[in-house]
Design a protein around this motif. Structure first.
Motif, short mmCIF file in Angstrom:
data_model
loop_
_atom_site.label_atom_id
_atom_site.label_comp_id
_atom_site.label_asym_id
_atom_site.label_seq_id
_atom_site.Cartn_x
_atom_site.Cartn_y
_atom_site.Cartn_z
N ALA A 212 0.83 -1.20 0.00
CA ALA A 212 0.00 0.00 0.00
C ALA A 212 0.87 1.25 0.00
N ALA A 213 1.96 1.24 0.75
CA ALA A 213 2.86 2.39 0.78
C ALA A 213 3.52 2.59 -0.58
N ASN A 214 3.92 1.51 -1.25
CA ASN A 214 4.49 1.63 -2.59
C ASN A 214 3.47 2.19 -3.57
N GLY B 35 8.04 -9.37 -7.12
CA GLY B 35 7.63 -8.74 -8.37
C GLY B 35 6.38 -7.89 -8.19
N PHE B 36 5.43 -8.37 -7.40
CA PHE B 36 4.22 -7.58 -7.14
C PHE B 36 4.56 -6.30 -6.39
N GLY C 221 5.37 1.66 -9.72
CA GLY C 221 5.16 2.34 -10.99
C GLY C 221 6.15 1.92 -12.05
N ALA C 222 6.98 0.94 -11.76
CA ALA C 222 7.95 0.44 -12.74
C ALA C 222 7.22 -0.29 -13.86
N SER C 223 7.87 -0.41 -15.00
CA SER C 223 7.25 -1.09 -16.14
C SER C 223 7.12 -2.58 -15.85
N VAL C 224 6.27 -3.22 -16.62
CA VAL C 224 6.05 -4.66 -16.46
C VAL C 224 7.34 -5.42 -16.76
#
Length: 142
Positions: free
Chosen positions: A42-44, A98-99, A105-108
């Motif tokens: 949640a913080a991320n 990974g999640f 906000g990093a790309s997939v």
């Protein structure tokens, strides 16, 4: 320095928790880890912004999912051979990382690459641990 002589039935470390302590830890560890993981996700996701109701809901849903997956992996993995045992825990650790990374906000592609890198390191550690804690026939040494 004097040391206690090992007895025939004694293996590994002594059990300091007892039956009740193990029962509490069986549930406290997944819940504690799940709460930390849910808060972290949640913080991320909010990127330092204000805490909202949706952010709290996201954190609690993430917590519940993490706890359910952790309990499932913990119940399933010990019944597998060491390679599969290591792979199941590796998939869990890599997916969880990974999640978390994807919530920044990093790309997939970057999230997947980072998760695979963490998974490779985890597999090496898990496989080594399970490989060194089994006898020649593949039975776990307690």
């Amino acid at each position: 320095m004097a040391h206690a002589a090992p007895t025939p039935g004694m293996r590994g470390s002594p059990d300091i928790l007892g039956e009740r302590g193990h029962m509490v830890a069986k549930w406290a560890v997944p819940v504690g880890l799940g709460l930390v993981y849910g808060y972290w996700a949640a913080a991320n996701r909010r990127s330092g912004g204000p805490i909202t109701g949706w952010n709290l809901l996201f954190g609690f849903v993430t917590t519940i999912a993490f706890i359910a997956l952790y309990i499932g992996v913990r119940a399933l993995a010990p019944h597998m051979k060491r390679e599969q045992h290591a792979l199941v825990w590796t998939a869990f650790a890599g997916g969880a990382f990974g999640f978390l990374y994807s919530q920044t906000g990093a790309s997939v592609l970057r999230s997947t690459g980072m998760a695979l890198a963490v998974s490779a390191a985890c597999f090496a550690v898990f496989f080594y641990r399970y490989y060194t804690h089994e006898d020649a026939e593949g039975h776990r040494i307690s």
